[in-house]
Design a protein around this motif. Structure first.
Motif, PDB file in Angstrom:
ATOM      1  N   CYS A  93     -12.053 -46.558-110.387  1.00 40.94           N
ATOM      2  CA  CYS A  93     -11.167 -47.620-109.910  1.00 40.94           C
ATOM      3  C   CYS A  93     -10.052 -47.055-109.035  1.00 40.94           C
ATOM      4  O   CYS A  93      -9.753 -47.587-107.951  1.00 40.94           O
ATOM      5  N   ILE A  94      -9.440 -45.960-109.487  1.00 45.32           N
ATOM      6  CA  ILE A  94      -8.359 -45.348-108.729  1.00 45.32           C
ATOM      7  C   ILE A  94      -8.860 -44.834-107.389  1.00 45.32           C
ATOM      8  O   ILE A  94      -8.203 -44.991-106.347  1.00 45.32           O
ATOM      9  N   HIS A  95     -10.046 -44.233-107.392  1.00 44.57           N
ATOM     10  CA  HIS A  95     -10.608 -43.696-106.149  1.00 44.57           C
ATOM     11  C   HIS A  95     -10.855 -44.801-105.125  1.00 44.57           C
ATOM     12  O   HIS A  95     -10.510 -44.653-103.944  1.00 44.57           O
ATOM     13  N   VAL A  96     -11.447 -45.891-105.542  1.00 45.02           N
ATOM     14  CA  VAL A  96     -11.759 -46.981-104.623  1.00 45.02           C
ATOM     15  C   VAL A  96     -10.478 -47.575-104.042  1.00 45.02           C
ATOM     16  O   VAL A  96     -10.367 -47.808-102.828  1.00 45.02           O
ATOM     17  N   GLU A  97      -9.497 -47.808-104.912  1.00 47.02           N
ATOM     18  CA  GLU A  97      -8.234 -48.400-104.443  1.00 47.02           C
ATOM     19  C   GLU A  97      -7.540 -47.496-103.425  1.00 47.02           C
ATOM     20  O   GLU A  97      -7.098 -47.951-102.363  1.00 47.02           O
ATOM     21  N   LYS A  98      -7.427 -46.209-103.750  1.00 42.91           N
ATOM     22  CA  LYS A  98      -6.727 -45.279-102.869  1.00 42.91           C
ATOM     23  C   LYS A  98      -7.500 -45.061-101.566  1.00 42.91           C
ATOM     24  O   LYS A  98      -6.899 -44.917-100.490  1.00 42.91           O
ATOM     25  N   PHE A  99      -8.825 -45.011-101.647  1.00 41.42           N
ATOM     26  CA  PHE A  99      -9.669 -44.834-100.465  1.00 41.42           C
ATOM     27  C   PHE A  99      -9.394 -45.926 -99.447  1.00 41.42           C
ATOM     28  O   PHE A  99      -9.247 -45.671 -98.249  1.00 41.42           O
ATOM     29  N   GLN A 100      -9.296 -47.160 -99.929  1.00 40.88           N
ATOM     30  CA  GLN A 100      -9.008 -48.283 -99.045  1.00 40.88           C
ATOM     31  C   GLN A 100      -7.567 -48.247 -98.542  1.00 40.88           C
ATOM     32  O   GLN A 100      -7.297 -48.550 -97.376  1.00 40.88           O
ATOM     33  N   THR A 101      -6.639 -47.860 -99.410  1.00 39.86           N
ATOM     34  CA  THR A 101      -5.236 -47.773 -98.991  1.00 39.86           C
ATOM     35  C   THR A 101      -5.049 -46.761 -97.867  1.00 39.86           C
ATOM     36  O   THR A 101      -4.284 -46.992 -96.915  1.00 39.86           O
ATOM     37  N   GLY A 103      -7.226 -46.004 -95.708  1.00 41.74           N
ATOM     38  CA  GLY A 103      -7.978 -46.429 -94.536  1.00 41.74           C
ATOM     39  C   GLY A 103      -9.055 -45.436 -94.136  1.00 41.74           C
ATOM     40  O   GLY A 103      -9.390 -45.310 -92.946  1.00 41.74           O
ATOM     41  N   LEU A 104      -9.637 -44.730 -95.107  1.00 44.01           N
ATOM     42  CA  LEU A 104     -10.670 -43.728 -94.811  1.00 44.01           C
ATOM     43  C   LEU A 104     -11.975 -44.406 -94.439  1.00 44.01           C
ATOM     44  O   LEU A 104     -12.320 -45.477 -94.955  1.00 44.01           O
ATOM     45  N   ALA A 105     -12.706 -43.775 -93.531  1.00 49.72           N
ATOM     46  CA  ALA A 105     -13.997 -44.303 -93.083  1.00 49.72           C
ATOM     47  C   ALA A 105     -15.123 -43.469 -93.684  1.00 49.72           C
ATOM     48  O   ALA A 105     -14.920 -42.353 -94.140  1.00 49.72           O
ATOM     49  N   GLY A 106     -16.317 -44.035 -93.663  1.00 47.45           N
ATOM     50  CA  GLY A 106     -17.476 -43.322 -94.177  1.00 47.45           C
ATOM     51  C   GLY A 106     -17.754 -43.664 -95.628  1.00 47.45           C
ATOM     52  O   GLY A 106     -17.216 -44.621 -96.185  1.00 47.45           O
ATOM     53  N   LYS A 107     -18.563 -42.840 -96.266  1.00 45.23           N
ATOM     54  CA  LYS A 107     -18.993 -43.097 -97.633  1.00 45.23           C
ATOM     55  C   LYS A 107     -18.071 -42.418 -98.632  1.00 45.23           C
ATOM     56  O   LYS A 107     -17.523 -41.351 -98.372  1.00 45.23           O
ATOM     57  N   LEU A 108     -17.934 -43.051 -99.787  1.00 45.64           N
ATOM     58  CA  LEU A 108     -17.158 -42.493-100.883  1.00 45.64           C
ATOM     59  C   LEU A 108     -18.129 -42.079-101.986  1.00 45.64           C
ATOM     60  O   LEU A 108     -18.854 -42.909-102.538  1.00 45.64           O
ATOM     61  N   PHE A 109     -18.143 -40.775-102.304  1.00 44.18           N
ATOM     62  CA  PHE A 109     -19.020 -40.243-103.349  1.00 44.18           C
ATOM     63  C   PHE A 109     -18.246 -40.242-104.664  1.00 44.18           C
ATOM     64  O   PHE A 109     -17.236 -39.541-104.798  1.00 44.18           O
ATOM     65  N   LEU A 110     -18.727 -41.028-105.626  1.00 48.45           N
ATOM     66  CA  LEU A 110     -18.062 -41.173-106.911  1.00 48.45           C
ATOM     67  C   LEU A 110     -18.895 -40.525-108.010  1.00 48.45           C
ATOM     68  O   LEU A 110     -20.081 -40.826-108.159  1.00 48.45           O
ATOM     69  N   ASN A 111     -18.293 -39.640-108.782  1.00 46.37           N
ATOM     70  CA  ASN A 111     -18.999 -38.952-109.864  1.00 46.37           C
ATOM     71  C   ASN A 111     -19.237 -39.891-111.043  1.00 46.37           C
ATOM     72  O   ASN A 111     -18.369 -40.692-111.410  1.00 46.37           O
ATOM     73  N   TYR A 253     -14.297 -25.179 -98.680  1.00 44.45           N
ATOM     74  CA  TYR A 253     -12.959 -24.840 -98.213  1.00 44.45           C
ATOM     75  C   TYR A 253     -12.938 -24.440 -96.746  1.00 44.45           C
ATOM     76  O   TYR A 253     -11.925 -24.627 -96.063  1.00 44.45           O
ATOM     77  N   LEU A 254     -14.034 -23.849 -96.232  1.00 43.10           N
ATOM     78  CA  LEU A 254     -14.047 -23.476 -94.819  1.00 43.10           C
ATOM     79  C   LEU A 254     -13.930 -24.710 -93.933  1.00 43.10           C
ATOM     80  O   LEU A 254     -13.305 -24.668 -92.867  1.00 43.10           O
ATOM     81  N   LEU A 255     -14.519 -25.812 -94.355  1.00 47.10           N
ATOM     82  CA  LEU A 255     -14.520 -27.045 -93.564  1.00 47.10           C
ATOM     83  C   LEU A 255     -13.252 -27.855 -93.810  1.00 47.10           C
ATOM     84  O   LEU A 255     -12.577 -28.260 -92.861  1.00 47.10           O
ATOM     85  N   ALA A 256     -12.942 -28.109 -95.058  1.00 47.56           N
ATOM     86  CA  ALA A 256     -11.724 -28.852 -95.405  1.00 47.56           C
ATOM     87  C   ALA A 256     -11.530 -28.799 -96.916  1.00 47.56           C
ATOM     88  O   ALA A 256     -12.502 -28.923 -97.673  1.00 47.56           O
ATOM     89  N   ARG A 257     -10.292 -28.627 -97.333  1.00 43.82           N
ATOM     90  CA  ARG A 257      -9.975 -28.592 -98.766  1.00 43.82           C
ATOM     91  C   ARG A 257      -9.734 -30.009 -99.296  1.00 43.82           C
ATOM     92  O   ARG A 257      -9.387 -30.909 -98.528  1.00 43.82           O
ATOM     93  N   PRO A 258      -9.894 -30.205-100.592  1.00 45.13           N
ATOM     94  CA  PRO A 258      -9.554 -31.513-101.168  1.00 45.13           C
ATOM     95  C   PRO A 258      -8.078 -31.812-100.973  1.00 45.13           C
ATOM     96  O   PRO A 258      -7.236 -30.912-101.040  1.00 45.13           O
ATOM     97  N   SER A 259      -7.764 -33.058-100.712  1.00 46.37           N
ATOM     98  CA  SER A 259      -6.374 -33.438-100.471  1.00 46.37           C
ATOM     99  C   SER A 259      -6.171 -34.894-100.861  1.00 46.37           C
ATOM    100  O   SER A 259      -7.102 -35.703-100.814  1.00 46.37           O
ATOM    101  N   SER A 260      -4.925 -35.206-101.227  1.00 44.80           N
ATOM    102  CA  SER A 260      -4.598 -36.602-101.520  1.00 44.80           C
ATOM    103  C   SER A 260      -4.510 -37.422-100.235  1.00 44.80           C
ATOM    104  O   SER A 260      -4.593 -38.643-100.270  1.00 44.80           O
ATOM    105  N   GLU A 261      -4.325 -36.747 -99.100  1.00 44.96           N
ATOM    106  CA  GLU A 261      -4.335 -37.402 -97.794  1.00 44.96           C
ATOM    107  C   GLU A 261      -5.248 -36.573 -96.876  1.00 44.96           C
ATOM    108  O   GLU A 261      -4.772 -35.786 -96.055  1.00 44.96           O
ATOM    109  N   PRO A 262      -6.536 -36.734 -97.015  1.00 43.79           N
ATOM    110  CA  PRO A 262      -7.480 -35.850 -96.329  1.00 43.79           C
ATOM    111  C   PRO A 262      -7.521 -36.104 -94.822  1.00 43.79           C
ATOM    112  O   PRO A 262      -7.129 -37.171 -94.334  1.00 43.79           O
ATOM    113  N   VAL A 263      -8.031 -35.100 -94.108  1.00 47.35           N
ATOM    114  CA  VAL A 263      -8.176 -35.236 -92.656  1.00 47.35           C
ATOM    115  C   VAL A 263      -9.272 -36.255 -92.352  1.00 47.35           C
ATOM    116  O   VAL A 263     -10.215 -36.438 -93.123  1.00 47.35           O
ATOM    117  N   THR A 264      -9.125 -36.930 -91.247  1.00 46.49           N
ATOM    118  CA  THR A 264     -10.165 -37.853 -90.782  1.00 46.49           C
ATOM    119  C   THR A 264     -10.961 -37.261 -89.627  1.00 46.49           C
ATOM    120  O   THR A 264     -12.041 -37.748 -89.297  1.00 46.49           O
TER     121      THR A 264
END
Length: 608
Positions: A93-101, A103-111, A253-264
Motif C-alpha cells: 500500500c505504501i509503495h503504490v501511494e508513494k509511487f503515484q505521489t 509521479g514515477l513512470a513505468g512498472k512497479l515491482f512489488l515483492n 548500484y552501477l546503474l542506480a542505487r535505491p532511493s526515496s526519490e529515485p532518478v527518472t
C-alpha cells in the motif's frame, strides 16, 4: 489484541536473559505497524540497450533509529511471529501511494511471498483497491514472487497466478538460482520476468561457470517468452559480461542505487557506459564469423539535403532520379531523418498541397524518428535491433554513419538478404560433428579482420595421442573427445569478440580479439584433463596411459590425450595474407606439440 497475545507468549517462552530484548523488539515492531513507520525506496530497472528506465523495484526500510531499519531484521521478526502477510500488505500500500505521489513512470515491482500469493481472494482485492484509490493501473504492477522456503503447492500457485493475471497484473520470479525450487517455479508459473540472483552476476566477467549459468537462463527465457533481469550489477566488467550474454534488463548500484526519490533518467556518465558496451546479442557459435560483416556491406549511397531545403527542391531530386526511393535530411551536417519518395509524392498530389508546402522546409515531411547506426555495427547486431526497435524501420530503412557523419542508408530487404545468405553459408560449411564453422568461414573471418585492420591472435589447437585413443577406445569415444574439446573452446572464448572453428578431425582454430587471450588459453589447458578423465579406464588413468600397437605392429606406450595450443599474435601493420597466417599458425602448433603434456607456444610476429 492478537499482537499483545503474541508478545506475551514470546516473553513467557524466551530465556530470562532475552525476555526483555524480545519484548522490546516486538513492541517496536508493533509500533512500526501502528504508525506505518516504513520508508519506501525505489531502485530503477534499466533497459541495458537503450538506457531507458522501464520500472522500479519497491524496497522498504524501517525507522532509521531502530534495529528494525534493516529489511532482514524487519521481515525476519514478522516471519518469526506470523505477521509476514500483514507487513507485506502494508508495504504494498505504501509503495503504490508513494509511487503515484512521486509521479514515477513505468512498472512497479512489488515483492510478495508465496503465502500471500496463495490468498488471492483477500490479498488481490486489497491490492487492487489501493491501486484504484491511488489512480494506478493494474498493467503497471508486477508481483515479484520471493522464495524464502520450499514451495510444494504448485497447483494452488498456478491458480493464484491466473487470478492475478486475470486482473491485469504481471508476475516475476525473484532471485532465480538462489532458492529451493526457483526453476520449478519458473516452469510452473511461466512468469513475464525472471530476475537472476546477484550471486551469479557478481564476478561474472571472470567466472566461466557463472557465465554459462546466465547463458542457459537467457536461452530458456527465450523459449518461455520471459524477460530476464540481472540483479546486482556493480562493475563495468559485470555490465559488459551481462550485455554480451544477451540479457536485456538489469539493476544494481552501477546503474542506480535505491532511493526515496529515485532518478527518472540515468545520468549521462551511466548512459555512456551502456552505449559503450557492445549490444548483447547471443550469437550462435557456428555463426560467429558473421560478426565481422557490418552495416557498410549493405550501404546504399543516396542524396542528402539540409532540413531547411525547400520541399520543391526535394521533389525535383526525385523527379530527376526515378529509381531513387529515399533522401536523407541533415541538420548542421548530422542526419536527422529520411524522406520517402512515395509518401512525398502522395502528399503533394493532394489538392493545394504543392502550393502550400512546396516553398516550405522539407523537414515537414520527416514522418518518423530514424534508426541511425554506425557503419561498424555488425549485421547480426543490426538484425537484433530490428527485432527490438519500432518495426517501421524494417520498411522505412535506416541511416548509416561514420563518426556520426552521414554515409548512406540501408534497407530491411538488403539486411534480410545478407543474413539469410550468411545462414545458408554457415550451414553449408559447418562441421557436422561439432557444428562449428569449417575451413571456408575460418579463412573468410581472417581475411575480414585483415581488411578491417583489427588486431587479433590465431590459436591452432591440436590433440596429442588422439589416434591411439581412437583406435583403442573406438571412434565413438574419439568423437566424444572432439565434442568435449569443442565445448571447452566455446566456454573460454568471448562469443561477441572471438571466433572458434573446426578444421577437421582433432584440429581447431580459435581467433582471439579478446585482449586476455593468454589467460583464456591457460584456462583451456587447466581444464582439459578434468574434462576428458571420465573417458578412460581406471587402470589407464592411474598409469597415465596405455600400451597399444603402433602402425608397425609394435606394442608401445601412449600417454593420455593432451592438447597443444600454438598462438600467433598478428601484427596487422605487416602485409600478411590469410594463407601466410595459416602457415604461421601451423608452424607454431608444431612447436607446441614438441612440449610434453598440455602446452602453449606463443610467437609474436612483428615488423623488424
Amino acid at each position: 489484541m492478537q499482537m499483545m497475545e503474541t508478545l506475551t507468549e514470546c516473553v513467557e517462552n524466551s530465556p530470562r536473559g532475552t525476555q526483555l530484548e524480545s519484548a522490546q523488539m516486538l513492541a517496536s515492531f508493533h509500533k512500526v505497524l501502528t504508525d506505518r513507520a516504513l520508508t519506501p525506496l525505489y531502485q530503477p530497472i534499466v533497459d541495458l540497450q537503450s538506457g531507458h528506465i522501464i520500472g522500479y523495484e519497491g524496497l522498504i526500510r524501517g525507522p532509521s533509529d531502530s534495529p528494525l531499519h534493516a529489511p532482514t531484521r524487519l521481515f525476519g521478526l514478522a516471519r518469526q511471529h506470523g505477521h509476514t502477510i500483514e507487513l507485506e500488505r502494508m508495504c504494498r500500500c505504501i509503495h503504490v501511494e508513494k509511487f503515484q505521489t512521486l509521479g514515477l513512470a513505468g512498472k512497479l515491482f512489488l515483492n510478495m511471498s508465496p503465502d500471500a500469493l496463495l490468498m488471492p481472494a483477500f490479498e488481490l482485492q486489497d491490492c487492487l483497491a489501493h491501486m484504484q484509490g491511488a489512480g494506478m493501473l493494474p498493467g503497471n504492477i508486477v508481483i515479484e514472487l520471493t522464495e524464502s522456503e520450499a514451495t510444494s503447492n504448485y497447483s494452488l500457485l498456478r491458480q493464484a497466478v491466473q487470478e492475478y493475471r486475470g486482473s491485469g497484473l504481471q508476475i516475476a520470479i525473484d532471485d532465480l538460482g538462489e532458492g529451493f525450487s526457483s526453476l520449478r517455479l519458473w516452469s510452473e508459473l511461466r512468469p513475464e520476468y525472471v530476475k537472476i540472483d546477484k550471486y551469479f552476476v557478481q564476478g561474472i566477467d571472470s567466472d566461466a561457470v557463472k557465465r554459462q549459468f546466465v547463458r542457459s537462463i537467457a536461452e530458456m527465457a527465450q523459449q518461455s517468452r520471459s524477460e530476464v533481469i540481472a540483479e546486482g550489477i556493480e562493475t563495468e566488467a559485470e555490465l559488459d559480461a551481462v550485455q554480451r550474454l544477451g540479457i536485456r534488463y538489469g539493476q544494481g548500484y552501477l546503474l542506480a542505487r535505491p532511493s526515496s526519490e529515485p532518478v527518472t533518467v540515468l545520468p549521462a556518465a551511466t548512459l555512456s557506459q551502456l552505449t559503450r558496451t557492445p549490444i548483447g546479442k547471443r550469437p550462435l557459435m557456428n555463426d560467429a564469423y558473421k560478426s565481422v560483416a557490418t552495416a557498410r556491406k549493405i550501404l546504399r549511397a543516396v542524396p542528402a539535403v539540409t532540413d531547411s531545403a525547400l520541399t520543391n527542391d526535394v521533389y525535383d531530386i526525385f523527379k530527376k532520379q526515378p529509381e531513387l526511393q529515399v533522401v536523407a535530411v541533415l541538420h548542421d551536417g548530422l542526419p536527422v531523418g529520411l524522406i520517402h519518395r512515395l509518401r512525398l509524392l502522395d502528399r503533394l498530389a493532394r489538392p493545394y498541397h504543392r502550393e502550400v508546402y512546396g516553398n516550405k522546409p522539407c523537414s515537414h515531411f520527416i514522418e518518423n524518428l530514424p534508426l541511425i547506426v554506425d557503419h561498424r555495427t555488425s549485421l547480426q547486431d543490426l538484425g537484433y535491433l530490428f527485432t527490438e526497435e519500432n518495426p517501421h524501420h524494417l520498411a522505412d530503412g535506416f541511416i548509416i554513419t561514420e563518426h556520426e557523419k552521414f554515409l548512406g542508408v540501408g534497407t530491411g530487404f538488403d539486411l534480410i538478404r545478407e543474413i539469410t545468405q550468411m545462414q545458408i553459408h554457415a550451414a553449408r560449411y559447418a562441421n557436422p560433428l561439432t557444428q562449428l564453422p569449417g575451413n571456408v568461414p575460418i579463412n573468410e573471418h581472417i581475411e575480414e579482420l585483415l581488411q578491417n585492420g583489427d588486431p587479433f591472435a590465431v590459436c591452432y589447437c591440436d590433440l596429442d595421442h588422439f589416434k591411439a585413443f581412437n583406435d583403442l577406445y573406438s571412434y565413438r569415444k574419439g568423437d566424444e573427445v572432439i565434442q568435449i574439446t569443442a565445448n571447452l573452446l566455446r566456454e573460454y572464448i568471448d562469443p561477441a569478440a572471438d571466433f572458434v572453428g573446426h578444421i577437421g578431425g582433432d584440429d581447431f582454430i580459435v581467433i582471439f580479439r579478446s585482449p586476455d587471450w593468454r589467460a583464456r588459453c591457460e584456462n583451456i589447458l587447466d581444464r582439459f584433463f578434468a574434462a576428458t578423465a571420465s573417458l578412460y579406464k581406471s587402470a589407464h588413468l592411474a598409469q597415465g596411459g596405455y600400451f597399444a600397437e603402433n602402425r608397425q605392429g609394435s606394442e608401445v606406450f601412449h600417454g593420455l590425450i593432451s592438447i597443444s595450443l600454438g598462438v600467433v599474435e598478428v601484427d596487422v601493420d605487416m602485409p600478411y595474407s590469410g594463407h601466410q597466417i595459416a602457415e604461421l599458425a601451423a608452424s607454431v602448433k608444431t612447436e607446441a606439440k614438441k612440449i610434453p603434456g598440455n602446452s602453449l607456444f606463443v610467437e609474436r610476429r612483428s615488423q623488424s
